[in-house]
Structure formats: structure tokens, C-alpha cells
Design an enzyme around this catalytic site. Sequence first.
Site, PDB file in Angstrom:
ATOM      1  N   TYR A 235      21.135 -34.863  -1.875  1.00 11.21           N
ATOM      2  CA  TYR A 235      21.917 -33.828  -1.184  1.00 11.21           C
ATOM      3  C   TYR A 235      23.208 -34.381  -0.577  1.00 11.21           C
ATOM      4  O   TYR A 235      24.212 -33.687  -0.484  1.00 11.21           O
ATOM      5  CB  TYR A 235      21.114 -33.251  -0.016  1.00 11.21           C
ATOM      6  CG  TYR A 235      19.978 -32.328  -0.378  1.00 11.21           C
ATOM      7  CD1 TYR A 235      20.209 -31.146  -1.084  1.00 11.21           C
ATOM      8  CD2 TYR A 235      18.672 -32.597   0.039  1.00 11.21           C
ATOM      9  CE1 TYR A 235      19.155 -30.273  -1.368  1.00 11.21           C
ATOM     10  CE2 TYR A 235      17.631 -31.733  -0.237  1.00 11.21           C
ATOM     11  CZ  TYR A 235      17.874 -30.572  -0.941  1.00 11.21           C
ATOM     12  OH  TYR A 235      16.840 -29.707  -1.215  1.00 11.21           O
TER      13      TYR A 235
ATOM     14  N   GLY B  50      21.857 -28.450  -3.812  1.00  8.72           N
ATOM     15  CA  GLY B  50      21.955 -29.753  -4.456  1.00  8.72           C
ATOM     16  C   GLY B  50      23.386 -30.006  -4.910  1.00  8.72           C
ATOM     17  O   GLY B  50      23.784 -31.139  -5.132  1.00  8.72           O
TER      18      GLY B  50
ATOM     19  N   SER C  27      19.460 -31.004 -10.135  1.00  9.03           N
ATOM     20  CA  SER C  27      19.943 -31.027  -8.745  1.00  9.03           C
ATOM     21  C   SER C  27      18.760 -31.065  -7.797  1.00  9.03           C
ATOM     22  O   SER C  27      17.652 -30.647  -8.159  1.00  9.03           O
ATOM     23  CB  SER C  27      20.753 -29.766  -8.459  1.00  9.03           C
ATOM     24  OG  SER C  27      19.895 -28.647  -8.368  1.00  9.03           O
ATOM     25  N   ASP C  28      18.977 -31.567  -6.586  1.00 10.50           N
ATOM     26  CA  ASP C  28      17.974 -31.353  -5.560  1.00 10.50           C
ATOM     27  C   ASP C  28      17.986 -29.862  -5.254  1.00 10.50           C
ATOM     28  O   ASP C  28      18.907 -29.132  -5.623  1.00 10.50           O
ATOM     29  CB  ASP C  28      18.222 -32.206  -4.307  1.00 10.50           C
ATOM     30  CG  ASP C  28      16.918 -32.397  -3.520  1.00 10.50           C
ATOM     31  OD1 ASP C  28      15.969 -31.623  -3.757  1.00 10.50           O
ATOM     32  OD2 ASP C  28      16.839 -33.305  -2.669  1.00 10.50           O
ATOM     33  N   PHE C  29      16.929 -29.393  -4.582  1.00 14.73           N
ATOM     34  CA  PHE C  29      16.631 -27.962  -4.560  1.00 14.73           C
ATOM     35  C   PHE C  29      17.432 -27.181  -3.523  1.00 14.73           C
ATOM     36  O   PHE C  29      17.233 -27.362  -2.321  1.00 14.73           O
ATOM     37  CB  PHE C  29      15.131 -27.779  -4.324  1.00 14.73           C
ATOM     38  CG  PHE C  29      14.312 -27.935  -5.585  1.00 14.73           C
ATOM     39  CD1 PHE C  29      14.602 -28.921  -6.516  1.00 14.73           C
ATOM     40  CD2 PHE C  29      13.255 -27.084  -5.834  1.00 14.73           C
ATOM     41  CE1 PHE C  29      13.855 -29.057  -7.668  1.00 14.73           C
ATOM     42  CE2 PHE C  29      12.495 -27.212  -6.985  1.00 14.73           C
ATOM     43  CZ  PHE C  29      12.792 -28.196  -7.904  1.00 14.73           C
TER      44      PHE C  29
END
Length: 736
Positions: A263, A299, A294-296
Site C-alpha cells: 500500500y 492498492g 494489487s493489495d486490497f
Amino acid sequence: MDERWAHEVDWTTISFDDLIKMPIQLRIIIARRIVASGFLKKSTVSVKEWGRFDSLPKMTYEEARHEARQIVSTMTIEELVGQMSPNTTVTEYIPACLKYNDTPYVAGENLAWNIPGIRFTDGPTGIVMGSASTCFPVSMSRAATWDPELEERIGEAMGIEARAQGANLFGGVCVNLLRHPAWGRAQETYGEDPMLLGAMGSALIRGVQRHAMACVKHYALNTMENGRYTVNVSVDERTLREVYLPHFKTCVDTKVAAVMSAYNKVRGSYCGENKYLLSDILKDEWKFNGIVISDFIFGFRDTVKAAFAGMDIEMPLAGRYGQRLIDAVNQGKVPKSVIENAATRIIATKIHFSTVGRTSGYDIAEVASPAHEQLALEAALKSAVLIRNEQKTLPLNKKELKKLIVLGELANRANIGDMKGSSHVYPPYVITPLQGIKRSLSPSTEVIYGTSETVTALEDEIREADAVVVVVGLNSDNEGEYIPHWDSGCGGDRSSLELKNEDIQLIKHISTLHSRIIVVLQGGGTLLTYPWEELVGAVLITGYPGMEGGTALASILLGNYNPSGKLPYTIPKSPDQLPPFDKDAKEVVYDYFHGYFLADKNSDVVSHPFGFGLSYTTFTCSQLSLASNKITSDGVLTASITVKNIGAVSGETVIQLYSGYPNTKVMRHSKDLRAFKRVSLQPGESKRISMSFAIKDVAWWNEATHDWEVEKTEYCIYVGQSSAWEDLTNITFEVI
Ligand code: BGC
């Protein structure tokens, strides 16, 4: 948005932007409505298993890539972007606040083409999906095993449990470096050393990838929690290359299928939009063939920047890809070749993994099977670290034990790590310390349980007891992901590394009543042990030991298992021995020194050094030798040493090998871990063991040439049972 709105809103109309603004209380109201409606069951129409790739012959990655190109060449812009975007809808995602990741988060599924999606389940403590997966000790505890072979078997179990529950991508390989032990998510990673991180992370990947895709995270420099969405990390190139990236590179070299971006920002750019990290280093330099996800949620923020940077898939909802990316391509802001390249990677990865794993399929009965429970027990046994054992306080002699006092609220709690964040596993059962102890003792031993509140009433019993076991430390409210949760605290980074005051008071109190006190420390992040540890006989760190933790603890206390874990981090004497840490910082600088690197630099006397752990027996190391003491820079160094068990019981230890640089012309750490080996020895037995590493591993990153460089000079090898200088013997060699 208010409560009335939440009770009345047509939840199918809620957008991504509504969702991210929605307070947790309202989300819960809507989530309950969605679950009660039965909508989730109806919404799961999906491509089965690997869809059109199901019966493909075994393929190399290159062959899969060729196949993928054919498919991509006939796809429309919408279909290409579809590969890069989630299928999971906002409505399907809202119930995550009640039970996170109960079913997989799906992206890139195309029913018309019969192309399967990536079906994501989280970890790393086990499979987050469902409600009966095996709960292993957390990664930080598993790191203390220093046993990649065991980690690989755990990975294999996780891969099987993921597939048996309908997932094909395991998101639980976290290798972020523990720069400062206050980091809230310390439990999810493997400690402070790049080499140990790489060895354990890649072992997990190897195991998982016999059955499913693995995803390594969070790339990169994610090592603080509360400010993870906003903090910008500055780092010089040498530190980046030598300290923060080597473990990711090891995982990429293991052919990990996916990398999840972090992030935070690095050098001013969000990791999910960071071309230098995602394309220049990861894809171009390291030749990573797999997919970047991507991070959630958040992201990344900017559709165009992310696409150019090399972000392949947005997870878990189409906030910035989906229609926005289609528009960007149609408006000429993103060239079609960018989405074709991403879709080719994505499809090639799916094709490649469709030919991996069992053709006979996976059975739900394999989830938390007896074999996996046994593995969880083995990991819990090997991960406990005994850091103090004065006058043989441990092991306790079962036959002589008439009365045992067990104290502490945590002794009676299923304390398995973060129970509010993305790593929360729901196992079928958890053996608490108290249960484990009671089950292991015969009725002739009286076990009395108490807490801080009841201890005063137990004073007489304590005085009469044979020993006192106190279980103290951290739980999910004190650390973990920083998430405002509906039924507990927020977790996140810690403000203090001390034990809770009530725990310290409890230890002080009982130390006035009894001399045989065993403190069991639970938690994912490092806890300071000075000065209270001087009041007690033994200290055993069990971390968050998983569903079989109580069974393992009892075995160790009673001497049925000889502790063999080693610290994957330094326990400082005071926070002054650590790098600075401000959990609310918007700007941070990560430099070359932390953990034992920093302790070495400052000649600090720490409480317990990296790599340290006691046993019920004693091992000696002698006769260190090298296969050759002149080696070329493309060669491999092999060191041998004799390890002997000179005590009365069998046991295991971990022999560690560090490199040092007495003649270097550049700044270096005093030493770096390069290899390690677990050794098992009967009383009186000795073994000659060998460890190797490639000389290129001792290279330093030369910023002037933007390349690795091995100095042709004299080096030193240190070998022993911890990173403390007094535990190491040494020998020199020359790189020619
Ligand atoms: C976490 C990741 C996790 C993801 C999906 C994020 O909030 O940072 O570690 O994999 O959620 O569960």
C-alpha cells in the site's frame, strides 16, 4: 448514510466509492441483510476448476505464454481488461466484514471464453477461507523453526486446503522485513533477516505451488501498519537492494506465480503505481514471468499510472480498473499493447498452473485432516524458543508433579494471532495452553488455574505448588492489521514493546511466592524481557502457536519434546537499541541498519541475540574448515563443522553461518546470515555438517555502476548457534 439508510438501501446499487466511505457499523447492517437474503449462494456462477485449460498437457511457462498470446490476439479491449479486473462485486464483498474471505475473491474470470479467474484465498497462518482449515503457528513462529523443509510441507498442506476449498491462488507468503518489532503485522512475516525471509518464503512457495499459485507480498518496504496507506518510504539504492529486496528476489527465483504490491509509497510513488519496482526491477531485471496483483482496495489510486507501471490485476473490486481502464484505453491514455501484455501474463500463468497439481482433484476431507493437524503440532513444537532456563527450571518432571499452577488470561484463550484482519484462520478447534497441560497430566497432578484477578486468593496454593506456569503476552487486540473491528479493538502497530503492566505485576507478585516460575510468552511481535525475566526461572516464547499450540506447550514443559527454536529477531534490552519508529509518520527513511546489523554496529548488549535459543541439552561446535580458502567470485563456498551433543538427552539445534568483511573498502554490516542447517543429535553423538553459499551472495550494490560487485579481498566466515559473537567460531577465506 445513516442506520435507516443501511436498513433500507437497495444493496445492489452500492458503488465502490460508497463502500469505501461507509462506516463499519452500517456495513455490518447491510452485510447481515445480504447474508439473510441468500443472495451470495445465488451469485456464484463460475468457471469450474481450470475451465478451458482443464485438460491441457503439462506445459512450461514458455509454452503457456505462446498459447496465451494466441488467445489474447483475438480478445476485445473489454475482454483484455476483464482479465485484469475483479469479478467479485461490491455486494459480494460487503459481507467480508462479518467473515472475511469466506469464499474466494475472483478476478479475470470469463464465462463466455470459459477462462477461469484467479480465485484468491489469504493466509499465512493457514487457509483463511471456510471455517475448518488447519491453523498453523503464525509465520513469525514458523520462522523460529529455521526449518525450510518443514515450511515446504506446510506450504503443500496449504496448497491442498486451498484447492479443496475452491481457491487456486494463495495470498499468504508475506516476506516483509521486520525493521522494527512494533510493526503490527510482525506475526505474518519471518523476522528481521533477508536471508531467513527468503529461505522460509521460498520454501512455502515451493510447497504451495505443487497444487496452486502462490502470491508473495507486500512488495515492497511495507513494515509499518497504521500509516500503510499514506506513508512514503525513502530508501537509498544500496539499502533497497541489499536489505529490503533480496528476499523478494529469492521468491521470484523460486518462480512464484504472483506478487502483491504494497500500500505504501516508495520514493514518492505508491507501490501499486511504482514503475521502478514493478517493471524495471521485478519484471525486466528479475525476469518475473508471473502476475502483479494489487493489495486490497487502495492498492493503487491512478488507473493510468498503475497500468503503465506494470500492475496486472486490481483486487478485489473494480475501483480503478474495470470500466475506468476500458475508458482509458479507448481514450488513448493507455496503449492497447499494455493491456495485451498484462493479459498475456495473466492467461499464461493460469495455463501453466492448470497443468500443476493433482488431476484426480481435491477432497474437502483433506482440510484439517489428521495429517495436517500433525503438521501443525510439529510446527508448534519446533517453533517454541526457550530463551532462559536457570538451574534446569525446565523440563518439569511429570512423575514428581503433585500440584501445578497455571496463570494468565491467555492460558485459557484460543490465541491464534490476528483475529480481525486478512490472516484470520477459522480452525475446527484450538488447544489452549491450559487444555494442553491438563490433557498431558494424569489425575494425580492437581492443576489450578488463575488470572491476575484471582491470584491473590491463590497465594497459599502457589506456595505449596511444585511449579507455576504463567502465560502472558499479546493478542489480536494488541497488534495485527489496523482494522476497526465490530467486536474488538483496532490492533495495528504497538506503542510499547513492554509486556502489559498487569502481566509484569503478575510476574512480580508470584516471584515473591515461588522460585520455580515458567513464563510462556505469546504474541507475534517482539516483547522486551528485561528486567522482569531475572525474577523467573524459565522463559519460553511460543508466539501464536496455532491450533495444536497447547499440546506442543505441554510436551515441551514436561520434557517430551526438547525445544529447538531460534529467535528470528533480536530481543533488545531497551527500545534505544532499535531504529526509530513512529506509527503515524507520513515520511520515513529506511537505512542500512536494523536488528542484529544495528546491534553489531553499536556493539549493543541485547537481551537475546538473533538466532538464539536454548535446549535441554548442550551442543558444541568444533573444527570449522573450508573446502577451499581461495574462491573465485562465481564460485561456491562450502564450510564444514562438527556438532556434538554433550548432554544427556537427544535434541536439535540450528547451526548458522554468517559472512564478515574484515578488509572491505565499503560500509558493510559486521556480518550477514548466509546459510543455516538444523541438526538432530542423540546424547554423545556428533556429526560433521556442511553448509554452502554462492560467493555472489556477498556482493554489495555499487550505486555508481548500478550493479552488484564482489570485492576481491579477504572475508571471514562465522559459524555457531546464534548471532552473538561469543557463540561463533571463525575462519577466513579470500575471493580471487
Ligand atoms: C492485506 C493483504 C491481504 C489482502 C487480502 C489486505 O488488507 O494487506 O495482506 O492479502 O488484504 O486479504
